[in-house]
Design a protein around this motif. Structure first.
Motif, PDB file in Angstrom:
ATOM      1  N   ASP A   1       0.807  -1.215   0.000  1.00  0.00           N
ATOM      2  CA  ASP A   1       0.000   0.000   0.000  1.00  0.00           C
ATOM      3  C   ASP A   1       0.844   1.270   0.000  1.00  0.00           C
ATOM      4  N   ASP A   2       2.082   1.185   0.465  1.00  0.00           N
ATOM      5  CA  ASP A   2       2.955   2.368   0.527  1.00  0.00           C
ATOM      6  C   ASP A   2       3.601   2.720  -0.809  1.00  0.00           C
ATOM      7  N   VAL A   3       3.674   1.761  -1.733  1.00  0.00           N
ATOM      8  CA  VAL A   3       4.375   1.966  -2.996  1.00  0.00           C
ATOM      9  C   VAL A   3       3.351   1.844  -4.124  1.00  0.00           C
ATOM     10  N   ASP A   4       3.013   2.970  -4.739  1.00  0.00           N
ATOM     11  CA  ASP A   4       1.996   2.981  -5.793  1.00  0.00           C
ATOM     12  C   ASP A   4       2.313   1.979  -6.895  1.00  0.00           C
ATOM     13  N   GLY A   5       1.333   1.170  -7.242  1.00  0.00           N
ATOM     14  CA  GLY A   5       1.469   0.225  -8.349  1.00  0.00           C
ATOM     15  C   GLY A   5       2.288  -1.005  -8.039  1.00  0.00           C
TER      16      GLY A   5
ATOM     17  N   LEU B   1       8.978  -5.403  -5.083  1.00  0.00           N
ATOM     18  CA  LEU B   1       9.369  -4.260  -4.269  1.00  0.00           C
ATOM     19  C   LEU B   1      10.708  -3.689  -4.727  1.00  0.00           C
ATOM     20  N   CYS B   2      11.679  -4.552  -4.954  1.00  0.00           N
ATOM     21  CA  CYS B   2      12.998  -4.089  -5.409  1.00  0.00           C
ATOM     22  C   CYS B   2      12.897  -3.375  -6.753  1.00  0.00           C
ATOM     23  N   LEU B   3      12.129  -3.931  -7.658  1.00  0.00           N
ATOM     24  CA  LEU B   3      11.979  -3.319  -8.977  1.00  0.00           C
ATOM     25  C   LEU B   3      11.376  -1.920  -8.863  1.00  0.00           C
ATOM     26  N   MET B   4      10.313  -1.796  -8.080  1.00  0.00           N
ATOM     27  CA  MET B   4       9.650  -0.496  -7.945  1.00  0.00           C
ATOM     28  C   MET B   4      10.549   0.537  -7.267  1.00  0.00           C
ATOM     29  N   LEU B   5      11.240   0.137  -6.210  1.00  0.00           N
ATOM     30  CA  LEU B   5      12.110   1.084  -5.503  1.00  0.00           C
ATOM     31  C   LEU B   5      13.335   1.434  -6.341  1.00  0.00           C
ATOM     32  N   TYR B   6      13.854   0.474  -7.080  1.00  0.00           N
ATOM     33  CA  TYR B   6      14.962   0.727  -8.007  1.00  0.00           C
ATOM     34  C   TYR B   6      14.546   1.780  -9.033  1.00  0.00           C
ATOM     35  N   GLU B   7      13.342   1.622  -9.586  1.00  0.00           N
ATOM     36  CA  GLU B   7      12.841   2.584 -10.572  1.00  0.00           C
ATOM     37  C   GLU B   7      12.730   3.983  -9.964  1.00  0.00           C
ATOM     38  N   LEU B   8      12.228   4.076  -8.745  1.00  0.00           N
ATOM     39  CA  LEU B   8      12.121   5.377  -8.077  1.00  0.00           C
ATOM     40  C   LEU B   8      13.505   5.985  -7.850  1.00  0.00           C
ATOM     41  N   GLU B   9      14.468   5.166  -7.433  1.00  0.00           N
ATOM     42  CA  GLU B   9      15.838   5.659  -7.252  1.00  0.00           C
ATOM     43  C   GLU B   9      16.411   6.178  -8.567  1.00  0.00           C
ATOM     44  N   GLU B  10      16.216   5.414  -9.625  1.00  0.00           N
ATOM     45  CA  GLU B  10      16.762   5.803 -10.928  1.00  0.00           C
ATOM     46  C   GLU B  10      16.158   7.118 -11.426  1.00  0.00           C
ATOM     47  N   LYS B  11      14.887   7.335 -11.145  1.00  0.00           N
ATOM     48  CA  LYS B  11      14.205   8.573 -11.550  1.00  0.00           C
ATOM     49  C   LYS B  11      14.429   9.700 -10.543  1.00  0.00           C
ATOM     50  N   GLU B  12      15.173   9.390  -9.461  1.00  0.00           N
ATOM     51  CA  GLU B  12      15.446  10.326  -8.377  1.00  0.00           C
ATOM     52  C   GLU B  12      14.152  10.882  -7.779  1.00  0.00           C
TER      53      GLU B  12
ATOM     54  N   GLN C   1      11.895  -7.370   2.928  1.00  0.00           N
ATOM     55  CA  GLN C   1      13.139  -6.608   2.864  1.00  0.00           C
ATOM     56  C   GLN C   1      13.708  -6.693   1.463  1.00  0.00           C
ATOM     57  N   CYS C   2      14.270  -5.584   0.992  1.00  0.00           N
ATOM     58  CA  CYS C   2      14.974  -5.634  -0.295  1.00  0.00           C
ATOM     59  C   CYS C   2      16.175  -4.705  -0.261  1.00  0.00           C
ATOM     60  N   ASP C   3      17.131  -5.016  -1.097  1.00  0.00           N
ATOM     61  CA  ASP C   3      18.382  -4.277  -1.206  1.00  0.00           C
ATOM     62  C   ASP C   3      18.572  -3.948  -2.682  1.00  0.00           C
ATOM     63  N   THR C   4      18.412  -2.679  -3.036  1.00  0.00           N
ATOM     64  CA  THR C   4      18.497  -2.321  -4.454  1.00  0.00           C
ATOM     65  C   THR C   4      19.923  -2.393  -5.003  1.00  0.00           C
ATOM     66  N   ILE C   5      20.917  -2.377  -4.142  1.00  0.00           N
ATOM     67  CA  ILE C   5      22.295  -2.596  -4.614  1.00  0.00           C
ATOM     68  C   ILE C   5      22.432  -4.038  -5.104  1.00  0.00           C
ATOM     69  N   GLU C   6      21.948  -4.994  -4.313  1.00  0.00           N
ATOM     70  CA  GLU C   6      21.996  -6.397  -4.735  1.00  0.00           C
ATOM     71  C   GLU C   6      21.184  -6.597  -6.013  1.00  0.00           C
ATOM     72  N   TYR C   7      20.048  -5.920  -6.110  1.00  0.00           N
ATOM     73  CA  TYR C   7      19.210  -5.989  -7.308  1.00  0.00           C
ATOM     74  C   TYR C   7      19.991  -5.482  -8.524  1.00  0.00           C
ATOM     75  N   ARG C   8      20.684  -4.359  -8.368  1.00  0.00           N
ATOM     76  CA  ARG C   8      21.496  -3.813  -9.465  1.00  0.00           C
ATOM     77  C   ARG C   8      22.592  -4.798  -9.876  1.00  0.00           C
ATOM     78  N   LYS C   9      23.269  -5.372  -8.874  1.00  0.00           N
ATOM     79  CA  LYS C   9      24.357  -6.312  -9.166  1.00  0.00           C
ATOM     80  C   LYS C   9      23.859  -7.504  -9.978  1.00  0.00           C
ATOM     81  N   PHE C  10      22.659  -7.981  -9.651  1.00  0.00           N
ATOM     82  CA  PHE C  10      22.124  -9.172 -10.312  1.00  0.00           C
ATOM     83  C   PHE C  10      21.587  -8.864 -11.707  1.00  0.00           C
ATOM     84  N   PHE C  11      20.855  -7.761 -11.862  1.00  0.00           N
ATOM     85  CA  PHE C  11      20.168  -7.488 -13.122  1.00  0.00           C
ATOM     86  C   PHE C  11      20.886  -6.514 -14.037  1.00  0.00           C
ATOM     87  N   ASN C  12      21.899  -5.816 -13.555  1.00  0.00           N
ATOM     88  CA  ASN C  12      22.573  -4.827 -14.396  1.00  0.00           C
ATOM     89  C   ASN C  12      24.072  -4.912 -14.191  1.00  0.00           C
TER      90      ASN C  12
END
Length: 133
Positions: free
Chosen positions: A24-28, A47-58, A82-93
């Motif tokens: 409910d805290d993260v739209d969409g 969750l990681c994907l959505m927060l990563y996108e928000l970080e990338e768009k600042e 729990q999610c870690d967007t650094i780990e997400y970046r390492k895995f997918f990019n």
């Protein structure tokens, strides 16, 4: 930028053993999975994907709700994800990119004599500067 997050997710029991999940805290931000384990994995990924996108768009990262303040139905339960967007970046990019840089000739000569790997050294220094493990 924070990089590590914990958000409450609301799991709704559906038919045939499936669970839908919403944040409910993260739209969409919603997903589903067959069984609890798959739904938990899918929730973390969404969750990681959505927060990563928000970080990338600042864009502003929303504050997580207090899990004790959430309201849900009798066929639902709440769990922290729990999610870690650094780990997400390492895995997918994790593709390599070529960078051109300049260093003094004397430093280059000394490093080459010691067989120092320039790419590994730069990666290590960047991680240290960015406080990334």
């Amino acid at each position: 930028m924070m990089m590590k997050y914990v958000y409450p997710a609301i799991f709704t029991e559906e038919e045939n053993g499936y669970y839908s999940v919403r944040f409910d805290d993260v739209d969409g931000c919603f997903t589903s999975g067959k069984g609890i384990e798959e739904a938990m994995d899918m929730a973390k990924d969404a969750l990681c994907l959505m927060l990563y996108e928000l970080e990338e768009k600042e864009e502003k990262i929303p504050d997580p709700s207090d899990i004790r303040a959430l309201h849900y139905d009798s066929n639902e339960f709440v769990s922290l994800i729990q999610c870690d967007t650094i780990e997400y970046r390492k895995f997918f990019n994790n593709k390599a990119v070529k960078k051109t840089l300049s260093i003094p000739a004397w430093l280059n000569e000394m490093a080459e004599k010691k067989d120092i790997n320039f790419s590994a050294t730069l990666q290590s220094a960047l991680k240290q500067q960015l406080n990334i493990e």
